[in-house]
Design a protein around this motif. Structure first.
Motif, PDB file in Angstrom:
ATOM      1  N   ASN A  50       8.262 -19.316  32.401  1.00 41.98           N
ATOM      2  CA  ASN A  50       9.628 -18.791  32.279  1.00 41.98           C
ATOM      3  C   ASN A  50       9.834 -17.574  33.176  1.00 41.98           C
ATOM      4  O   ASN A  50      10.906 -17.392  33.763  1.00 41.98           O
ATOM      5  CB  ASN A  50       9.933 -18.420  30.826  1.00 41.98           C
ATOM      6  CG  ASN A  50      10.148 -19.634  29.952  1.00 41.98           C
ATOM      7  OD1 ASN A  50      10.325 -20.740  30.447  1.00 41.98           O
ATOM      8  ND2 ASN A  50      10.110 -19.447  28.647  1.00 41.98           N
ATOM      9  N   LYS A  51       8.804 -16.747  33.287  1.00 46.05           N
ATOM     10  CA  LYS A  51       8.899 -15.551  34.128  1.00 46.05           C
ATOM     11  C   LYS A  51       9.029 -15.938  35.603  1.00 46.05           C
ATOM     12  O   LYS A  51       9.791 -15.325  36.352  1.00 46.05           O
ATOM     13  CB  LYS A  51       7.678 -14.657  33.917  1.00 46.05           C
ATOM     14  CG  LYS A  51       7.760 -13.338  34.671  1.00 46.05           C
ATOM     15  CD  LYS A  51       6.571 -12.453  34.351  1.00 46.05           C
ATOM     16  CE  LYS A  51       6.666 -11.124  35.104  1.00 46.05           C
ATOM     17  NZ  LYS A  51       5.510 -10.236  34.780  1.00 46.05           N
ATOM     18  N   ILE A  52       8.289 -16.970  36.025  1.00 45.77           N
ATOM     19  CA  ILE A  52       8.379 -17.429  37.413  1.00 45.77           C
ATOM     20  C   ILE A  52       9.777 -17.952  37.709  1.00 45.77           C
ATOM     21  O   ILE A  52      10.365 -17.658  38.756  1.00 45.77           O
ATOM     22  CB  ILE A  52       7.314 -18.510  37.694  1.00 45.77           C
ATOM     23  CG1 ILE A  52       5.916 -17.898  37.624  1.00 45.77           C
ATOM     24  CG2 ILE A  52       7.543 -19.148  39.058  1.00 45.77           C
ATOM     25  CD1 ILE A  52       4.797 -18.905  37.706  1.00 45.77           C
ATOM     26  N   ILE A  53      10.333 -18.729  36.769  1.00 39.12           N
ATOM     27  CA  ILE A  53      11.702 -19.232  36.954  1.00 39.12           C
ATOM     28  C   ILE A  53      12.678 -18.072  37.057  1.00 39.12           C
ATOM     29  O   ILE A  53      13.589 -18.074  37.906  1.00 39.12           O
ATOM     30  CB  ILE A  53      12.087 -20.165  35.787  1.00 39.12           C
ATOM     31  CG1 ILE A  53      11.213 -21.416  35.795  1.00 39.12           C
ATOM     32  CG2 ILE A  53      13.567 -20.553  35.867  1.00 39.12           C
ATOM     33  CD1 ILE A  53      11.373 -22.288  34.575  1.00 39.12           C
ATOM     34  N   GLU A  54      12.498 -17.056  36.223  1.00 36.40           N
ATOM     35  CA  GLU A  54      13.372 -15.885  36.263  1.00 36.40           C
ATOM     36  C   GLU A  54      13.243 -15.154  37.597  1.00 36.40           C
ATOM     37  O   GLU A  54      14.243 -14.685  38.156  1.00 36.40           O
ATOM     38  CB  GLU A  54      13.002 -14.941  35.109  1.00 36.40           C
ATOM     39  CG  GLU A  54      13.849 -13.675  35.022  1.00 36.40           C
ATOM     40  CD  GLU A  54      15.309 -13.943  34.669  1.00 36.40           C
ATOM     41  OE1 GLU A  54      16.148 -13.071  34.969  1.00 36.40           O
ATOM     42  OE2 GLU A  54      15.607 -15.021  34.113  1.00 36.40           O
ATOM     43  N   GLN A  55      12.042 -15.071  38.140  1.00 35.49           N
ATOM     44  CA  GLN A  55      11.833 -14.413  39.431  1.00 35.49           C
ATOM     45  C   GLN A  55      12.530 -15.168  40.561  1.00 35.49           C
ATOM     46  O   GLN A  55      12.974 -14.555  41.532  1.00 35.49           O
ATOM     47  CB  GLN A  55      10.334 -14.307  39.729  1.00 35.49           C
ATOM     48  CG  GLN A  55       9.609 -13.254  38.898  1.00 35.49           C
ATOM     49  CD  GLN A  55       8.107 -13.284  39.133  1.00 35.49           C
ATOM     50  OE1 GLN A  55       7.442 -14.285  38.856  1.00 35.49           O
ATOM     51  NE2 GLN A  55       7.574 -12.191  39.647  1.00 35.49           N
ATOM     52  N   VAL A  56      12.623 -16.487  40.432  1.00 35.83           N
ATOM     53  CA  VAL A  56      13.271 -17.287  41.470  1.00 35.83           C
ATOM     54  C   VAL A  56      14.788 -17.245  41.327  1.00 35.83           C
ATOM     55  O   VAL A  56      15.514 -17.056  42.305  1.00 35.83           O
ATOM     56  CB  VAL A  56      12.779 -18.756  41.418  1.00 35.83           C
ATOM     57  CG1 VAL A  56      13.523 -19.606  42.431  1.00 35.83           C
ATOM     58  CG2 VAL A  56      11.274 -18.827  41.670  1.00 35.83           C
ATOM     59  N   ILE A  57      15.273 -17.403  40.116  1.00 33.04           N
ATOM     60  CA  ILE A  57      16.712 -17.472  39.883  1.00 33.04           C
ATOM     61  C   ILE A  57      17.368 -16.091  39.965  1.00 33.04           C
ATOM     62  O   ILE A  57      18.476 -15.942  40.503  1.00 33.04           O
ATOM     63  CB  ILE A  57      17.013 -18.113  38.494  1.00 33.04           C
ATOM     64  CG1 ILE A  57      16.360 -19.493  38.412  1.00 33.04           C
ATOM     65  CG2 ILE A  57      18.512 -18.229  38.276  1.00 33.04           C
ATOM     66  CD1 ILE A  57      16.775 -20.463  39.498  1.00 33.04           C
ATOM     67  N   ASN A  58      16.684 -15.065  39.447  1.00 31.02           N
ATOM     68  CA  ASN A  58      17.235 -13.703  39.458  1.00 31.02           C
ATOM     69  C   ASN A  58      16.251 -12.731  40.109  1.00 31.02           C
ATOM     70  O   ASN A  58      15.612 -11.925  39.435  1.00 31.02           O
ATOM     71  CB  ASN A  58      17.553 -13.243  38.023  1.00 31.02           C
ATOM     72  CG  ASN A  58      18.631 -14.082  37.374  1.00 31.02           C
ATOM     73  OD1 ASN A  58      19.702 -14.253  37.910  1.00 31.02           O
ATOM     74  ND2 ASN A  58      18.311 -14.603  36.182  1.00 31.02           N
ATOM     75  N   PRO A  59      16.089 -12.822  41.441  1.00 32.81           N
ATOM     76  CA  PRO A  59      15.137 -11.955  42.111  1.00 32.81           C
ATOM     77  C   PRO A  59      15.608 -10.503  42.140  1.00 32.81           C
ATOM     78  O   PRO A  59      16.797 -10.230  41.881  1.00 32.81           O
ATOM     79  CB  PRO A  59      15.093 -12.527  43.539  1.00 32.81           C
ATOM     80  CG  PRO A  59      16.439 -13.161  43.720  1.00 32.81           C
ATOM     81  CD  PRO A  59      16.812 -13.702  42.380  1.00 32.81           C
ATOM     82  N   PRO A  60      14.701  -9.555  42.443  1.00 32.00           N
ATOM     83  CA  PRO A  60      15.112  -8.144  42.538  1.00 32.00           C
ATOM     84  C   PRO A  60      16.210  -7.956  43.568  1.00 32.00           C
ATOM     85  O   PRO A  60      16.269  -8.647  44.583  1.00 32.00           O
ATOM     86  CB  PRO A  60      13.820  -7.450  42.986  1.00 32.00           C
ATOM     87  CG  PRO A  60      12.721  -8.359  42.556  1.00 32.00           C
ATOM     88  CD  PRO A  60      13.280  -9.746  42.650  1.00 32.00           C
TER      89      PRO A  60
END
Length: 507
Positions: free
Chosen positions: A492-502
């Motif tokens: 889930n964290k990886i998906i979040e990093q891709v969809i909502n990057p810094p």
């Protein structure tokens, strides 16, 4: 023992074990075998301690251990694991002692050197999965090539040198691309951080800020290196040669762990470091994955060599994993991670079984066999059971991973097409065709070859190797949540990093 140092202790076990092994005289072969097995079992026990102390509700890296390594370049020894890495860590330490036991009678020459390379290979594989510094990761990535090269080149088949060199050149070519990308990434990130660093956690915060053009180049350099290791079509041509020529232990580790380093790299590095490029190339890589699923299955159908058939099945099964990664949904990524474990168990067991029958007959040609279910019923049972798990029979492990991948890819907004799922699902049908047809020709019918009349069934040592794998095949098939919940927060964290990057505004 501090929790933060557990991973370092785990790495030290095969390192020190391989060094101490050098002081044992070469003619004491039984002592060498028992010593190597003991070292690998200690590593397995330590990995279990790590697994049972892992907090699956925490998405952050755990058991982190960091200290300065090369101060002038700001490079650190930095290790840690998340839910995805801990599963692969345990898979590695689980398969290593089983492969050593399986090679007890098949490896008769240079036993000391073989055991040394197996322990050194375990060190490299574990290092890849725990590294949180790109330089450290690259160090272990290259280090594990050396023992596998020698395992294939010394204890392999008639064309072992050709296969070993091909394996080394393919992987080294991809590694050089990755090395250039690591240097470029670190130098470009220094414009944001003000200092050169290869620390993965720091790079996670700045690499998504790179413009799409730079992300694309860096993504491709990493992706090609990992695609060769997977292997993703059309970078797969080294795999059948390496598998067929490698000794049984080499084939099991190659299929069970080494191929997962490619898919692990895509998850750990490509997606979170280059989120925009990952979405940009998702369709292209998913197309290659689907082609690999179909191509691997169709080529497996026409093989006359059992080992080559299983080797091409790996191209198909790893295609499912890559599709799951780039569908970028919770279901597909969870399916990809569990399918990495499934493939290590099922395909590893298939290679073990092929090796066991090869020890008795010295041939892998399917046409040599026929009707052996009457002669070796225990072997035939295990071969059928593992084949069904590889096919994806409901109730066994393969079904769980493939179902989640197909479900996730069907509803993926990144791929935005159900055609990927439609074509990929035919790979499940083809898998049933080539594995059941192989089993029919090997196990059923009349015994027409008089040389098979004296064929011996599996002994207790061989059954002991297969039973633990079969337990996990059933366990994952019936209650996959035991393992899915471990990797859930991490995926889930990886998906979040891709969809909502810094965002740039944060700096």
């Amino acid at each position: 023992m501090e929790n933060s140092e557990l991973l370092t202790y785990l790495l030290l076990i095969p390192l020190l074990g391989s060094v101490l092994l050098l002081f044992i005289k070469s003619d004491k072969e039984n002592l060498i075998r028992y010593f190597g097995l003991a070292v690998s079992l200690i590593a397995f026990l330590v990995s279990l301690v790590i697994y049972f102390n892992f907090d699956s509700d925490n998405s952050s890296f755990q058991f982190v251990h960091k200290f300065k390594w090369i101060e002038n370049l700001n490079i650190h020894y930095h290790v840690g694991i998340d839910g995805m890495a801990v599963l692969l860590l345990v898979l590695t330490t689980f398969l290593t002692p089983l492969t050593l036991i399986s090679s007890w009678s098949s490896i008769q020459k240079k036993v000391k050197e073989f055991t040394f390379f197996m322990l050194f290979l375990e060190l490299g594989m574990l290092g890849v999965f725990v590294s949180l510094d790109l330089f450290l990761f690259y160090f272990f990535w290259e280090a594990m090539l050396i023992p596998m090269y020698f395992i294939i080149g010394i204890w392999g088949g008639e064309e072992r040198i050709y296969a070993a060199v091909k394996f080394f050149i393919y992987t080294m070519a991809g590694s050089l691309l990755m090395l250039v990308a690591i240097i470029w990434l670190a130098l470009h990130a220094s414009n944001y951080l003000g200092v050169f660093t290869t620390d993965l956690l720091e790079l996670y915060t700045v690499s998504p800020l790179f413009n799409l053009s730079i992300q694309n180049y860096l993504f491709l350099a990493f992706a090609i290196s990992f695609a060769i290791k997977v292997p993703l079509f059309p970078f797969h041509t080294w795999l059948p040669d390496a598998h067929v020529q490698a000794p049984t232990a080499g084939s099991v580790i190659l299929a069970g762990v080494l191929l997962k380093m490619g898919t692990y790299g895509l998850l750990r590095f490509n997606l979170p470091l280059f989120p925009a490029a990952s979405q940009h190339f998702a369709s292209l890589i998913s197309i290659l994955a689907v082609i690999g699923i179909l191509y691997g299955a169709l080529v497996a159908m026409v093989q006359s060599d059992m080992k080559k058939l299983v080797a091409y099945s790996s191209v198909a099964h790893l295609g499912f994993v890559v599709l799951g990664i780039f569908a970028m949904t919770q279901e597909s990524m969870q399916g990809a991670v569990i399918q990495m474990i499934n493939h290590g168990l099922s395909t590893g067991a298939l290679f073990l079984l092929v090796g066991m029958i090869y020890e008795r007959t010295h041939t892998r040609e399917i046409s040599y066999y026929g009707g052996i279910a009457k002669l070796v019923p225990v072997f035939s049972f295990f071969l059928l059971f593992v084949s069904l798990s590889s096919i994806g029979l409901p109730g066994l492990n393969g079904f769980v991973g493939e179902f989640l991948i197909l479900l996730g890819s069907f509803q993926s907004t990144v791929l935005n097409s159900w055609w990927y799922t439609v074509f990929a699902s035919t790979g499940v049908i083809f898998a049933a065709v080539y594995l059941l047809w192989m089993y029919k020709r090997v196990a059923f019918g009349k015994v027409t070859n008089p040389k098979l009349e004296s064929l011996n069934d599996l002994n207790r040592r061989e059954i002991f190797v297969l039973v633990p794998i079969c337990i996990f095949i059933i366990w994952i098939g019936i209650y996959p949540n035991t393992f899915l919940k471990v990797s859930e927060k991490s995926t889930n964290k990886i998906i979040e990093q891709v969809i909502n990057p810094p965002k740039a505004s944060l700096y």
